[in-house]
Design a protein around this motif. Structure first.
Motif, PDB file in Angstrom:
ATOM      1  N   ASN A  13       0.796  -1.232   0.000  1.00 12.39           N
ATOM      2  CA  ASN A  13       0.000   0.000   0.000  1.00 12.39           C
ATOM      3  C   ASN A  13       0.828   1.281   0.000  1.00 12.39           C
ATOM      4  N   LEU A  27      -7.282  10.850   1.593  1.00 13.79           N
ATOM      5  CA  LEU A  27      -7.780   9.647   0.946  1.00 13.79           C
ATOM      6  C   LEU A  27      -9.277   9.739   0.652  1.00 13.79           C
ATOM      7  N   ARG A  28      -9.952  10.750   1.201  1.00 13.34           N
ATOM      8  CA  ARG A  28     -11.352  10.967   0.842  1.00 13.34           C
ATOM      9  C   ARG A  28     -11.490  11.345  -0.635  1.00 13.34           C
ATOM     10  N   ARG A  55      -8.221  -2.944  -0.593  1.00  8.98           N
ATOM     11  CA  ARG A  55      -9.588  -3.155  -0.096  1.00  8.98           C
ATOM     12  C   ARG A  55      -9.606  -3.183   1.422  1.00  8.98           C
ATOM     13  N   PHE A  58      -9.152   0.565   2.760  1.00  8.48           N
ATOM     14  CA  PHE A  58     -10.316   1.443   2.657  1.00  8.48           C
ATOM     15  C   PHE A  58     -11.506   0.923   3.465  1.00  8.48           C
ATOM     16  N   LYS A  62     -13.278   3.231   6.316  1.00  4.77           N
ATOM     17  CA  LYS A  62     -14.720   3.489   6.354  1.00  4.77           C
ATOM     18  C   LYS A  62     -15.320   3.037   7.684  1.00  4.77           C
ATOM     19  N   ILE A  67     -13.279   7.897   6.161  1.00  2.42           N
ATOM     20  CA  ILE A  67     -13.822   8.204   4.839  1.00  2.42           C
ATOM     21  C   ILE A  67     -15.313   7.854   4.849  1.00  2.42           C
ATOM     22  N   ASP A  70     -16.361   3.779   0.261  1.00  2.00           N
ATOM     23  CA  ASP A  70     -15.244   2.881   0.005  1.00  2.00           C
ATOM     24  C   ASP A  70     -15.017   2.789  -1.501  1.00  2.00           C
TER      25      ASP A  70
END
Length: 258
Positions: A13, A27-28, A55, A58, A62, A67, A70
């Motif tokens: 990542n 990251l939003r 995955r 995120f 969430k 955030i 997703d």
């Protein structure tokens, strides 16, 4: 998660986060297209492992309400990992100039311009070449494919046939491409796999990669799978695969197979 999994996910990542960090502050701001783009730029182990690690990232963000949506949720792993990628353009520049012989130039042109495969080139017969009409008939398992030759390829073919006739005027080998071994063999065999591989090894590029780049180039220009099928004689499934790879924003994620 255990620390081994966390460390492995971070390994995949962090480079993606650094890449995104050059143009976004949160990251939003990351969208599904951002994720698809970065997955399509990865190969090998990165391509296989990055989808799962993103995955997980995120999903956790969430869950913690960092955030609000997703962006990785709708990304299809199959469509990104298996998508073909273009090779860097600087590796294509001057390939024909670097090819040392007339035979090598023809072989490179047939792959780089007309997306023929090495096996097809090895077994291509002289009788399949119609110079006045500017066509090359390639025999394939499910029917012949007619290649309409451009001016450059026609010139390279003429140069090669002239060089071949001068060097081996008595050769009866029926194949378009011959070497010093196969040209004088009365059995008329095709050039060996290694003989053809040597052409590309000297150029530092794989014929498969060169062929993929050509198909992607055309897909970028037209976005029309029917056009790709007609020009290159590929199946509808293959043509759609390249159009999806060239224009991922026009397609939703492919359905996951059970």
């Amino acid at each position: 998660m255990n620390w081994v999994t966390i460390r492995r996910y971070a390994h995949y990542n962090v480079p993606a986060l650094h890449q995104w960090g050059q143009r976004v502050s949160s990251l939003r701001e990351i969208t599904q297209k951002d994720i698809e783009d970065i997955l399509s730029s990865r190969t090998g182990e990165q391509a296989r492992s990055l989808p799962a690690s993103l995955r997980s990232l995120f999903r956790a963000l969430k869950r913690e309400r960092v955030i609000f949506r997703d962006p990785a949720r709708g990304v299809s792993v199959a469509s990104t990992v298996n998508a073909p990628r273009r090779i860097p353009s600087d590796r294509l520049v001057g390939l024909l100039d670097k090819a040392p012989t007339a035979m090598a130039k023809v072989v490179v042109a047939l792959v780089a311009i007309h997306a023929l495969g090495p096996q097809e080139i090895r077994h291509q017969l002289l009788t399949g070449l119609d110079r006045p009409a500017g066509r090359l008939v390639v025999r394939r398992r499910f029917g012949d494919h007619v290649v309409y030759l451009d001016e450059l390829t026609m010139k390279l073919l003429s140069d090669w046939l002239r060089a071949r006739a001068e060097r081996w005027p008595r050769s009866t080998n029926p194949h378009l491409i011959v070497t010093q071994v196969t040209a004088v063999d009365p059995n008329g065999p095709p050039v060996s796999k290694d003989g053809l591989r040597l052409v590309f090894r000297r150029l530092g590029i794989q014929p498969r990669r060169l062929r993929i780049d050509r198909l992607l180039d055309e897909a970028h220009e037209t976005a029309d799978p029917v056009h790709l099928m007609r020009v290159f004689g590929i199946s509808d499934t293959t043509a759609l695969k390249y159009v999806r790879a060239a224009h991922p924003h026009r397609f939703g994620p492919e359905p996951t197979q059970a």
